[in-house]
Motif scaffolding. Structure first.
Motif, short mmCIF file in Angstrom:
data_model
loop_
_atom_site.label_atom_id
_atom_site.label_comp_id
_atom_site.label_asym_id
_atom_site.label_seq_id
_atom_site.Cartn_x
_atom_site.Cartn_y
_atom_site.Cartn_z
N ILE A 1 0.85 -1.20 0.00
CA ILE A 1 0.00 0.00 0.00
C ILE A 1 0.88 1.24 0.00
CG2 ILE A 1 -1.76 1.28 1.27
CD1 ILE A 1 -2.66 -1.43 2.47
N ARG A 2 1.87 1.28 0.88
CA ARG A 2 2.77 2.44 0.95
C ARG A 2 3.64 2.55 -0.29
NH1 ARG A 2 5.86 5.68 0.18
NH2 ARG A 2 7.11 6.98 1.60
N GLU A 3 3.98 1.43 -0.90
CA GLU A 3 4.88 1.43 -2.05
C GLU A 3 4.13 1.63 -3.36
OE1 GLU A 3 6.95 -2.24 -1.46
OE2 GLU A 3 8.33 -1.38 0.04
N ALA A 4 2.90 2.09 -3.28
CA ALA A 4 2.14 2.44 -4.49
C ALA A 4 2.83 3.54 -5.28
CB ALA A 4 0.73 2.89 -4.11
N THR A 5 3.74 4.26 -4.65
CA THR A 5 4.47 5.33 -5.34
C THR A 5 5.22 4.81 -6.56
OG1 THR A 5 6.28 5.01 -3.75
CG2 THR A 5 4.71 6.77 -3.28
N ALA A 6 5.59 3.53 -6.55
CA ALA A 6 6.30 2.98 -7.70
C ALA A 6 5.42 2.99 -8.95
CB ALA A 6 6.75 1.55 -7.40
N GLU A 7 4.10 3.05 -8.76
CA GLU A 7 3.17 3.05 -9.88
C GLU A 7 2.82 4.47 -10.36
OE1 GLU A 7 1.68 0.23 -11.44
OE2 GLU A 7 3.36 -0.70 -10.40
N PHE A 8 3.29 5.47 -9.65
CA PHE A 8 2.95 6.85 -10.03
C PHE A 8 3.26 7.16 -11.49
CE2 PHE A 8 2.85 9.23 -5.68
CZ PHE A 8 1.80 8.43 -5.29
N PRO A 9 4.47 6.85 -11.99
CA PRO A 9 4.77 7.22 -13.38
C PRO A 9 3.88 6.53 -14.40
CG PRO A 9 6.78 6.70 -12.15
CD PRO A 9 5.63 6.25 -11.31
N VAL A 10 3.27 5.40 -14.03
CA VAL A 10 2.44 4.65 -14.96
C VAL A 10 0.98 5.08 -14.88
CG1 VAL A 10 1.64 2.34 -15.59
CG2 VAL A 10 4.00 2.67 -14.79
N ARG A 11 0.50 5.34 -13.67
CA ARG A 11 -0.93 5.60 -13.46
C ARG A 11 -1.27 7.08 -13.37
NH1 ARG A 11 -3.82 0.97 -11.31
NH2 ARG A 11 -2.45 -0.83 -11.00
N LEU A 12 -0.27 7.92 -13.13
CA LEU A 12 -0.49 9.36 -12.96
C LEU A 12 0.46 10.12 -13.88
CD1 LEU A 12 -0.39 9.52 -9.04
CD2 LEU A 12 -2.42 9.17 -10.45
N ALA A 13 0.26 11.43 -13.91
CA ALA A 13 1.27 12.34 -14.47
C ALA A 13 1.82 13.10 -13.27
CB ALA A 13 0.66 13.28 -15.49
N PRO A 14 2.75 12.48 -12.52
CA PRO A 14 3.09 12.99 -11.19
C PRO A 14 4.04 14.18 -11.20
CG PRO A 14 4.38 11.04 -11.66
CD PRO A 14 3.46 11.23 -12.84
N LEU A 15 3.70 15.19 -10.41
CA LEU A 15 4.62 16.27 -10.07
C LEU A 15 4.95 16.05 -8.60
CD1 LEU A 15 6.13 18.84 -10.80
CD2 LEU A 15 4.06 20.14 -10.23
N ASN A 16 6.17 15.60 -8.33
CA ASN A 16 6.54 15.13 -6.99
C ASN A 16 7.28 16.20 -6.21
OD1 ASN A 16 5.56 12.42 -7.47
ND2 ASN A 16 7.36 12.08 -8.74
N PHE A 17 6.95 16.28 -4.94
CA PHE A 17 7.63 17.20 -4.02
C PHE A 17 8.21 16.40 -2.86
CE2 PHE A 17 4.45 19.67 -6.23
CZ PHE A 17 5.11 20.85 -6.53
N ASP A 18 9.43 16.70 -2.52
CA ASP A 18 10.15 16.07 -1.42
C ASP A 18 10.58 17.19 -0.49
OD1 ASP A 18 12.18 14.60 0.12
OD2 ASP A 18 13.62 15.53 -1.25
N ILE A 19 9.83 17.42 0.58
CA ILE A 19 10.06 18.58 1.42
C ILE A 19 10.25 18.18 2.87
CG2 ILE A 19 8.86 20.17 -0.12
CD1 ILE A 19 6.36 19.78 1.49
N SER A 20 10.80 19.10 3.64
CA SER A 20 11.03 18.86 5.05
C SER A 20 10.48 20.04 5.84
CB SER A 20 12.53 18.70 5.31
OG SER A 20 12.76 18.28 6.64
N LEU A 21 9.86 19.74 6.96
CA LEU A 21 9.28 20.76 7.82
C LEU A 21 9.45 20.35 9.27
CD1 LEU A 21 6.29 20.60 5.56
CD2 LEU A 21 7.03 22.90 6.18
N PRO A 22 9.44 21.32 10.20
CA PRO A 22 9.42 20.92 11.61
C PRO A 22 8.28 19.94 11.84
CG PRO A 22 9.72 23.30 11.41
CD PRO A 22 9.42 22.79 10.03
#
Length: 458
Positions: free
Chosen positions: A323-344
């Motif tokens: 379930i958590r590793e669904a991200t591997a399917e993003f390029p196939v199932r979505l047109a993903p614009l990905n953000f990798d951010i850090s916050l307190p």
């Protein structure tokens, strides 16, 4: 003969024809990274066999003012290894192998082109754990992991790549070899120069070898999926776990829409628990089952957890992780614009609400997903460009998200680096004065500006 042709002739003479490729001999996998951003065939591809050849190549290119783009496994997500047509790419893929596993000092010495998975397997066979782990383990290289200060699922317990590196060998732009190899945890002899190169994305030097810290193999782990009523409960449950059962190996938070999507993409799309809860956390712990069960009961009594599933087998644990590793399917199932951010950590929930609200106001009906390793302050956000007006307003979405990051004192990159894709937004997290000092450092290490030109600082 042009300047480039002259430089290539010198490189072939010094390294051999097999180490200097041009034109159709260059595989397209060297054209771009996993973002597929601006793919370009470089003017040449250098494949050095050892540190001496790396140093020779850089010395020749520096004298000619020829730009060099260091490349690892090409699994980056920020465009850090993407070449331009006028660049020479320098791949470390042939500079690979494990030199030593030192059981007494709990270290492994490796060449930069070694695959992360190969390092993990070798030290596991020796009874140790190399804690860095990410989905690209079978493709990414240790040199690239270090150059981008890679994160992954286990950062909450073991730290970033920076925390796992004891020593480095680095080739500077002018060909000098900087020997910073070291096996000691305590070494307080002046400036810790290796830190300059960790996370520098190949802009200050080319990493060729490394000494890495190992950890004891953890005991059997338990995997749990828990439903939570709100974001403060996610933080409260994590702190409760740390106090009573120790820091978990992983603590992965999924907002409701991500959880529903991940379940729907399973081969057998049956949710392991009801999908109406606001948040879900997937965690792994090596604490005893009795301690975990008591901690979980206390969290449920306190209202931090409202439902839970404990994996009864490795197969069940793998299914929860799918379930958590669904991200591997993003390029196939979505047109993903990905953000990798850090916050307190205390403000991640506030940011998610703020960002979702602003996206909805600007583009009603947009599809955005929130998930991350919140124990190390890292949030991932993906916007499906298919749900936005066409042509996709990529810059506008990025500007909206990164402005919100800056407002809450966060970082525009948590673990993916800056590369080409985030340099325009770096000012939201780094002050003008700090950017000036970064530029000074770049000029000091690379006065001719040949190393990964255009990355991070432009």
């Amino acid at each position: 003969m042009s300047d480039l042709e002259h430089t290539l002739a010198r490189l072939r003479e010094a390294l051999g024809d097999a180490q200097v490729l041009t034109g159709e001999a260059i595989s397209p996998r060297h054209f771009s990274d996993w973002t597929r951003h601006a793919p370009a065939c470089p003017a040449a591809l250098i494949l050095p066999l050892d540190t001496h050849q790396v140093a020779t190549a850089l010395r020749i290119c520096n004298a000619a003012g020829q730009s060099i783009v260091p490349q690892g496994g090409m699994t980056g997500l920020a465009g850090g290894a993407v070449p331009r047509a006028q660049d020479i790419a320098l791949s470390l893929e042939r500079l690979c192998g494990i030199e030593e596993i030192d059981l007494a000092s709990a270290t492994v010495t490796v060449k930069a082109g070694t695959l992360l998975q190969d390092v993990q397997q070798a030290v596991a066979d020796a009874g140790y754990l190399f804690p860095l782990d990410l989905g690209a383990r079978g493709s990414c290289q240790i040199g690239g992991n270090i150059a981008t200060n890679a994160g992954g699922n286990a950062v909450i317990r073991y730290g970033m790549t920076r925390d796992l590196v004891l020593g480095l060998e680095v080739v500077l732009a002018d060909g000098r070899v900087l020997n910073l190899m070291n096996k000691m945890i305590k070494n307080n002899c002046g400036y810790d120069l290796k830190q300059c190169f960790i996370g520098s994305e190949g802009t200050l030097g080319v990493i060729t070898r490394a000494v890495l810290r190992l950890a004891p193999q953890p005991g059997p782990t338990t995997t749990l999926l828990c439903a939570l009523p709100d974001y403060p409960s996610a933080v409260g449950f994590l702190r409760r776990l740390q106090r009573s059962a120790g820091t978990p190996q992983a603590y992965e938070l999924m907002w409701q829409d991500f959880f529903r999507m991940g379940v729907s993409w399973l081969d057998n799309p049956v949710a392991p628990m009801p999908d109406h809860h606001p948040l879900y956390v997937l965690l792994e712990s090596s604490a005893s089952s009795e301690m975990l069960e008591q901690t979980l009961q206390n969290a449920m009594d306190a209202g931090e957890v409202v439902d839970a599933v404990i994996a009864g087998s490795q197969s069940q644990a793998r299914n929860l992780w799918k379930i958590r590793e669904a991200t591997a399917e993003f390029p196939v199932r979505l047109a993903p614009l990905n953000f990798d951010i850090s916050l307190p950590i205390g403000q991640i929930g506030e940011f998610a609400d703020l960002c979702r609200r602003r996206l909805d106001q600007r583009w009603p009906g947009n599809h955005s997903l929130y998930f991350g390793h919140i124990g190390d302050s890292n949030l991932h956000l993906t916007v499906d460009l298919n749900s936005l007006p066409q042509p996709s307003p990529v810059f506008e979405v990025e500007d909206l998200v990164y402005r919100a990051v800056g407002e809450l004192g966060g970082a525009v990159s948590a673990e993916h680096g800056i590369g080409l894709l985030k340099r325009e937004f770096l000012h939201h997290s780094v002050s003008h004065e700090a950017l000036e000092v970064m530029a000074q450092l770049k000029r000091s290490f690379d006065p001719n500006g040949i190393l990964n030109s255009g990355k991070i600082l432009g």
